[in-house]
Design a protein around this motif. Structure first.
Motif, mmCIF file in Angstrom:
data_model
loop_
_atom_site.group_PDB
_atom_site.id
_atom_site.type_symbol
_atom_site.label_atom_id
_atom_site.label_comp_id
_atom_site.label_asym_id
_atom_site.label_seq_id
_atom_site.Cartn_x
_atom_site.Cartn_y
_atom_site.Cartn_z
ATOM 1 N N PHE A 1 5.340 55.348 -29.666
ATOM 2 C CA PHE A 1 4.571 55.913 -28.476
ATOM 3 C C PHE A 1 5.496 56.219 -27.257
ATOM 4 C CE2 PHE A 1 2.309 55.484 -24.575
ATOM 5 C CZ PHE A 1 1.241 56.030 -24.736
ATOM 6 N N ARG A 2 6.544 54.981 -27.295
ATOM 7 C CA ARG A 2 7.276 55.544 -25.913
ATOM 8 C C ARG A 2 8.459 56.377 -26.420
ATOM 9 N NH1 ARG A 2 4.639 54.818 -21.763
ATOM 10 N NH2 ARG A 2 3.588 52.571 -21.602
ATOM 11 N N LEU A 3 9.032 56.555 -27.575
ATOM 12 C CA LEU A 3 9.719 57.620 -27.896
ATOM 13 C C LEU A 3 9.267 58.985 -27.952
ATOM 14 C CD1 LEU A 3 11.440 55.913 -31.045
ATOM 15 C CD2 LEU A 3 12.530 56.240 -28.798
ATOM 16 N N ILE A 4 8.001 59.218 -28.153
ATOM 17 C CA ILE A 4 7.167 60.338 -28.051
ATOM 18 C C ILE A 4 7.140 60.573 -26.379
ATOM 19 C CG2 ILE A 4 5.315 61.656 -28.078
ATOM 20 C CD1 ILE A 4 4.677 60.184 -30.810
ATOM 21 N N ASN A 5 6.794 59.563 -25.594
ATOM 22 C CA ASN A 5 6.814 59.668 -24.262
ATOM 23 C C ASN A 5 8.116 60.064 -23.771
ATOM 24 O OD1 ASN A 5 5.943 56.901 -21.671
ATOM 25 N ND2 ASN A 5 6.602 59.106 -21.437
ATOM 26 N N CYS A 6 9.154 59.472 -24.237
ATOM 27 C CA CYS A 6 10.443 60.064 -23.652
ATOM 28 C C CYS A 6 10.746 61.447 -23.745
ATOM 29 C CB CYS A 6 11.485 59.140 -24.342
ATOM 30 S SG CYS A 6 13.167 59.581 -23.716
ATOM 31 N N ALA B 1 10.804 49.924 -22.493
ATOM 32 C CA ALA B 1 9.396 49.959 -21.977
ATOM 33 C C ALA B 1 8.588 49.619 -23.185
ATOM 34 C CB ALA B 1 9.052 51.336 -21.602
ATOM 35 N N ALA B 2 8.864 50.075 -24.543
ATOM 36 C CA ALA B 2 8.086 49.410 -25.723
ATOM 37 C C ALA B 2 8.139 48.170 -25.780
ATOM 38 C CB ALA B 2 8.736 50.025 -26.864
ATOM 39 N N THR C 1 10.101 56.018 -18.903
ATOM 40 C CA THR C 1 11.176 56.436 -19.463
ATOM 41 C C THR C 1 12.539 57.192 -18.919
ATOM 42 O OG1 THR C 1 10.536 58.578 -20.038
ATOM 43 C CG2 THR C 1 9.756 56.689 -21.722
ATOM 44 N N ARG C 2 12.041 56.866 -17.314
ATOM 45 C CA ARG C 2 13.345 57.807 -16.549
ATOM 46 C C ARG C 2 14.153 56.393 -16.324
ATOM 47 N NH1 ARG C 2 11.723 62.860 -14.455
ATOM 48 N NH2 ARG C 2 9.301 63.096 -14.714
ATOM 49 N N THR C 3 15.568 56.962 -16.014
ATOM 50 C CA THR C 3 16.603 56.091 -15.395
ATOM 51 C C THR C 3 16.449 55.886 -14.033
ATOM 52 O OG1 THR C 3 17.997 58.170 -15.169
ATOM 53 C CG2 THR C 3 18.178 56.897 -17.220
ATOM 54 N N LEU C 4 15.318 55.486 -13.601
ATOM 55 C CA LEU C 4 15.245 55.072 -12.129
ATOM 56 C C LEU C 4 15.199 53.540 -12.092
ATOM 57 C CD1 LEU C 4 11.939 57.048 -11.005
ATOM 58 C CD2 LEU C 4 14.060 56.759 -9.721
ATOM 59 N N THR C 5 15.674 53.107 -10.999
ATOM 60 C CA THR C 5 15.773 51.621 -10.827
ATOM 61 C C THR C 5 14.168 51.031 -10.668
ATOM 62 O OG1 THR C 5 15.886 52.000 -8.365
ATOM 63 C CG2 THR C 5 17.820 51.545 -9.634
ATOM 64 N N ASN C 6 13.405 51.785 -10.251
ATOM 65 C CA ASN C 6 12.121 51.470 -10.161
ATOM 66 C C ASN C 6 11.453 51.093 -11.490
ATOM 67 O OD1 ASN C 6 12.495 53.617 -7.828
ATOM 68 N ND2 ASN C 6 11.447 52.083 -7.052
#
Length: 523
Positions: A51-56, A132-133, A170-175
């Motif tokens: 799911f998260r890879l698809i999300n990415c 995230a996964a 999946t973003r490279t955000l600190t948040n």
């Protein structure tokens, strides 16, 4: 007597057989239960990873500049020794620990000579997706422990449906990293009914979140106070957990920062000094005190809002600490003038607990509500992930094609005539060609200070003519939003610039940000 003894022996044998049979049945049930739990865990893990890879890969748009300028841009400069650091890194208000994480990945790619631009762009995001996964898996089993399989199923559904999580996680955000660590830490936090409590594990994860982003302490402050209040041996909690883990985190992050800043630098103190005491964050915009209540929180939680409000009425008594953390976080951030949606992203894990309880209790309306939740969130997730604000990433894909010309007699010289930090930079080109953008560091005490971007937009033609008085000093390429084209059309024609590419950016242009990105090349 012999008959009696033989009967007693026979009876004991029968009892032994029955007892062994009962034990074997009991063990078989336990084995079956353990097997079922193992199968369930494997299925959840595989599903979450997929799911998260698809999300990415279905998030191909930009959100905020910090996604690049506070992470992968810094990492790229660490490893490849070229790039641009924003003013925050010169003033020492950002920590190098988070960029170092991606820098380590870049270093491995560089060492094995696989540092292609596509891997540099996507591998950090894939790793963020895998983290995230893992948070998804922990959240599912936490809610299963707290509420049982049925409520856990609907809570997990609510969590996976969240359009904002899809857009950000999946973003490279600190948040994003802060929120992922919050999900993981919640698994070990002593919530009512939790069977996975571990003070050392959750406090270590919280400490990591604070290293990544000091404001994580705002979210966790009420939870830490709750744990302290509930703990019987308070002195042991402080001396064996709070102080040692906090001290180690501060020491490690400080050592890393001192190494890269090459001097003693207390990032947490500098961050507080610049953003709170000196109000530098106000430079990037201010909002009314009620913004999080009227816009920020409703947007972040999205279509889940009615479920969250309903869930609060159902589970307020049991999970009041989670609601207190949500209210506290929104209240504290509301006191700060500069506000952004992503700042309150870490409260979503707490909100999803209430949403799942609400959806599970709807009974007859449950499936209809779930369908509406899925459709509304999916529409928002796909639009924001694939369509809205994609031009500034697409233009960097085009910039990659100019790298081949960098070895020729006339290397490219690119000027971005856009609001500062509109695009990523060398991390998305991975080529040391000359690139420049309009800078906008905040006023750090200089009298009559006006940043370069504002000076340009006040009179674009004058700025261009004074900055490039001779044709030999002109850049070879200009990148701009369509709204600027009319204002500088005389300069473009007079200096033989021709439009060579156009990228769609957004259906909702606003101010200096246009609907399309144009690339002009000088002939």
């Amino acid at each position: 007597m012999e008959n009696i003894r033989s009967r007693l022996k026979f009876g004991n044998k029968v009892e032994d057989v029955k007892l062994r049979k009962r034990k074997s049945q009991l063990y078989s049930k336990e084995d079956e239960s353990a097997l079922n739990d193992g199968v369930l865990k494997a299925r959840v893990v595989v599903f979450c990873l997929a799911f998260r890879l698809i999300n990415c890969f279905l998030v191909q748009t930009s959100f905020v500049p910090d996604e690049y300028w506070q992470s992968v841009e810094v990492s790229h400069r660490m490893v490849f020794n070229y790039g641009y650091l924003t003013w925050e890194w010169k003033e020492g208000i950002r920590g190098f620990s988070y960029p170092l994480f991606f820098g380590f990945i870049y270093k491995i790619l560089h060492f094995i000579r696989y540092d292609s631009v596509h891997l540099l762009i996507w591998l950090p995001r894939i790793i963020q997706a895998l983290l995230a996964a893992s948070a998804d898996v922990k959240f599912f089993f936490l809610t299963r422990t707290l509420q049982g399989p049925d409520v856990a199923k609907w809570t997990f559904f609510c969590h996976l449906c969240s359009w904002f999580s899809w857009y950000c996680c999946t973003r490279t955000l600190t948040n994003s990293m802060e929120t992922t660590l919050t999900y993981l830490a919640l698994f070990y936090f002593p919530l009512p009914g939790s069977q996975t409590h571990s003070s050392k594990k959750y406090l270590t994860l919280v400490a990591l979140a604070v290293i990544v982003r000091p404001t994580a302490l705002i979210v966790w402050f009420p939870l830490l106070m709750y744990h302290f209040w509930q703990e019987e041996n308070k002195l042991r909690l402080i001396t064996h957990n709070y102080i040692p883990i906090g001290a180690v985190a501060v020491v490690i992050s400080t050592v890393i920062d001192c190494i890269f800043y090459e001097k003693l630098t207390l990032v947490q103190y500098n961050f507080l000094k610049f953003n709170v005491f000196h109000g530098v964050a106000d430079f990037y915009g201010s909002h009314p005190w009620h913004w999080y209540l009227t816009q920020g929180f409703p947007v972040v939680i999205g279509p889940h809002l009615p479920l969250f409000l309903h869930g609060c009425t159902l589970a307020l008594k049991r999970y009041k600490i989670l609601l207190a953390a949500v209210v506290w976080t929104i209240m504290v951030y509301s006191l700060l003038p500069h506000k952004e949606f992503r700042f309150i992203y870490p409260v979503l894990p707490f909100c999803m607990v209430f949403c799942g309880i609400s959806l599970a209790n709807l009974k007859a309306w449950r499936r209809a509500a779930a369908f509406m939740l899925l459709v509304s969130n999916l529409s928002a997730a796909l639009y924001t992930g694939l369509v809205h604000q994609r031009g500034t990433l697409d233009v960097m894909n085009h910039m990659q094609t100019l790298c081949e010309a960098s070895s020729s007699s006339s290397p490219p010289d690119v000027l971005f005539l856009m609001p500062c930090h509109s695009t990523p930079f060398y991390s998305h080109v991975h080529c040391p060609m000359k690139m420049r953008f309009l800078e906008c560091p905040p006023d750090l005490g200089e009298e009559g200070y006006v940043d370069e971007a504002d000076r340009f937009y006040d009179d674009p033609l004058h700025w261009l003519r004074t900055s490039f008085p001779y044709k030999s000093s002109l850049p070879t390429h200009l990148v701009l939003f369509d709204v600027l084209e009319k204002d500088i059309s005389v300069f473009l024609k007079g200096n033989n610039f021709e439009r060579t590419a156009e990228m769609f950016h957004t259906h909702v242009p606003e101010g200096r940000v246009g609907g399309s990105v144009f690339i002009y090349e000088r002939h």
